[in-house]
Design an enzyme around this catalytic site. Structure first.
Site, mmCIF file in Angstrom:
data_model
loop_
_atom_site.group_PDB
_atom_site.id
_atom_site.type_symbol
_atom_site.label_atom_id
_atom_site.label_comp_id
_atom_site.label_asym_id
_atom_site.label_seq_id
_atom_site.Cartn_x
_atom_site.Cartn_y
_atom_site.Cartn_z
ATOM 1 N N HIS A 15 -6.860 -0.352 2.173
ATOM 2 C CA HIS A 15 -6.689 0.700 1.162
ATOM 3 C C HIS A 15 -7.167 2.060 1.668
ATOM 4 O O HIS A 15 -8.344 2.231 1.963
ATOM 5 C CB HIS A 15 -7.493 0.305 -0.075
ATOM 6 N N ARG A 16 -6.247 2.991 1.794
ATOM 7 C CA ARG A 16 -6.518 4.324 2.368
ATOM 8 C C ARG A 16 -7.030 4.168 3.807
ATOM 9 O O ARG A 16 -7.871 4.940 4.280
ATOM 10 C CB ARG A 16 -7.515 5.118 1.527
ATOM 11 N N GLU A 42 -2.480 1.047 3.168
ATOM 12 C CA GLU A 42 -2.048 1.871 2.039
ATOM 13 C C GLU A 42 -2.431 3.317 2.285
ATOM 14 O O GLU A 42 -3.466 3.605 2.912
ATOM 15 C CB GLU A 42 -2.730 1.354 0.768
ATOM 16 N N ASP A 44 -1.809 7.603 0.435
ATOM 17 C CA ASP A 44 -1.374 8.391 -0.715
ATOM 18 C C ASP A 44 -0.712 9.681 -0.235
ATOM 19 O O ASP A 44 -1.204 10.315 0.698
ATOM 20 C CB ASP A 44 -2.593 8.755 -1.573
ATOM 21 N N HIS A 57 -5.597 11.483 -1.144
ATOM 22 C CA HIS A 57 -5.545 10.810 -2.447
ATOM 23 C C HIS A 57 -5.485 11.779 -3.622
ATOM 24 O O HIS A 57 -4.629 11.679 -4.493
ATOM 25 C CB HIS A 57 -6.760 9.892 -2.603
ATOM 26 N N GLU A 116 1.960 5.191 -1.333
ATOM 27 C CA GLU A 116 1.869 5.564 -2.749
ATOM 28 C C GLU A 116 2.256 7.022 -2.928
ATOM 29 O O GLU A 116 1.613 7.928 -2.390
ATOM 30 C CB GLU A 116 0.461 5.330 -3.313
ATOM 31 N N LYS A 118 2.130 10.093 -4.938
ATOM 32 C CA LYS A 118 1.248 10.611 -5.988
ATOM 33 C C LYS A 118 1.869 11.785 -6.744
ATOM 34 O O LYS A 118 1.671 11.909 -7.950
ATOM 35 C CB LYS A 118 -0.076 11.093 -5.372
ATOM 36 N N ASP A 229 -10.590 -1.882 0.167
ATOM 37 C CA ASP A 229 -11.228 -0.843 0.989
ATOM 38 C C ASP A 229 -11.889 -1.472 2.210
ATOM 39 O O ASP A 229 -12.237 -0.780 3.155
ATOM 40 C CB ASP A 229 -12.337 -0.146 0.174
HETATM 41 O O1 G3P Z 1 -2.891 0.609 -3.950
HETATM 42 C C1 G3P Z 1 -2.934 1.125 -5.229
HETATM 43 C C2 G3P Z 1 -4.120 1.992 -5.491
HETATM 44 O O2 G3P Z 1 -4.316 2.806 -4.382
HETATM 45 C C3 G3P Z 1 -3.945 2.800 -6.735
HETATM 46 O O3 G3P Z 1 -5.052 3.554 -7.097
HETATM 47 O O4 G3P Z 1 -6.323 5.650 -7.313
HETATM 48 O O5 G3P Z 1 -6.682 4.199 -5.355
HETATM 49 O O6 G3P Z 1 -4.577 5.502 -5.581
HETATM 50 P P1 G3P Z 1 -5.670 4.769 -6.286
HETATM 51 CA CA CA Z 2 -3.431 4.798 -3.688
#
Ligand code: G3P
Ligand code: CA
Length: 241
Positions: A15-16, A42, A44, A57, A116, A118, A229
């Site tokens: 994640h990120r 992942e 954003d 993000h 993602e 945004k 994460d």
């Molecule tokens: O993978 C989905 C998740 O990233 C969504 O929430 O706020 O971390 O972008 P957020």
């Molecule tokens: Ca995200």
């Protein structure tokens, strides 16, 4: 997202990037995720004032850089002067906000991308960029915006597209919009949800699971992708195959 990425489930999604260890959404975080062997990462996407797609993000740079202001009101050149790593530790000083194209080039052939979207109104440009960089087939495109998800599916019916939501009640929207996956917060995921999605040949993808129990529970209920994460921990505790 090609079937070979999904061959070993659950797919661990960093994640990120490996954001527990390195500053989120920077090349350092994505490099670390690759080093760990994460099969997917992942990120954003927002767009700058001069129309460049960047990986960050928040809609502003305030939390993750040494600058202030809205991404959409700053040029790429100005954004690139900001430090996006020092907040996470001295070792990361000098990290920059990457462009989407840069992350695609780093990941291509090494890990799938979970992209993602945004900001509103950038779906077409995101898809074109993924295509131009040769990673669209390896990508999973997700958004909290139904309009954005619908648009991606409209322009590239073959792309794998998921709807993000905090609420289980949004599940029917996936079929209504003709999407491929539901992406709830993991607290909202259930076995019944997984069964319903799988019966329709769709995917369940949960976020953001950072504890061992949660990871095991999500794997047991049948989540196809598990976003964390802490991909090092997820890769250690999750059975794949
Ligand atoms: O993978 C989905 C998740 O990233 C969504 O929430 O706020 O971390 O972008 P957020
Ligand atoms: Ca995200």
């Amino acid at each position: 997202m090609n079937q070979h990425v999904l061959a070993e489930r659950p797919v661990v999604v960093a994640h990120r990037g490996a954001s527990v260890e390195a500053p989120e959404n920077t090349l350092a975080a994505f490099r670390r995720a690759l080093e760990l062997g994460a099969p997917a990462m992942e990120l954003d996407v927002h767009r700058t004032a001069d129309g460049e797609l960047v990986v960050i993000h928040d809609a502003t740079v305030d939390r993750t850089t040494n600058g202030t202001g809205a991404v959409a009101e700053v040029t790429l050149e100005a954004l690139r002067r900001l430090d996006a790593g020092a907040w996470k530790g001295d070792a990361f000083e000098g990290e920059r906000i990457p462009t989407l194209a840069e992350v695609c080039r780093l990941a291509r052939g090494r890990a799938a991308l979970v992209v993602e979207i945004k900001a509103a109104g950038i779906a077409d440009q995101v898809v074109s960029t993924l295509e131009a960089e040769g990673v669209l087939d390896e990508s999973f495109i997700i958004s909290f915006s139904q309009e954005t998800a619908r648009r991606v599916k409209e322009i590239r019916p073959g792309a794998t597209v998921g709807l993000l939501s905090g609420k289980a009640e949004d599940l029917p929207q996936v079929a209504e919009l003709g999407l491929d996956a539901f992406c709830p917060h993991y607290a909202a995921a259930t076995e019944e949800m997984a069964r319903e999605l799988h019966a329709a040949n769709r995917l369940l993808s949960v976020w953001t699971v950072n504890d061992e129990d949660g990871m095991r529970r999500m794997a047991a209920l049948g989540s196809d992708l598990i976003t964390s994460d802490n991909p090092a921990l997820a890769l250690e505790v999750l059975p794949r195959g």
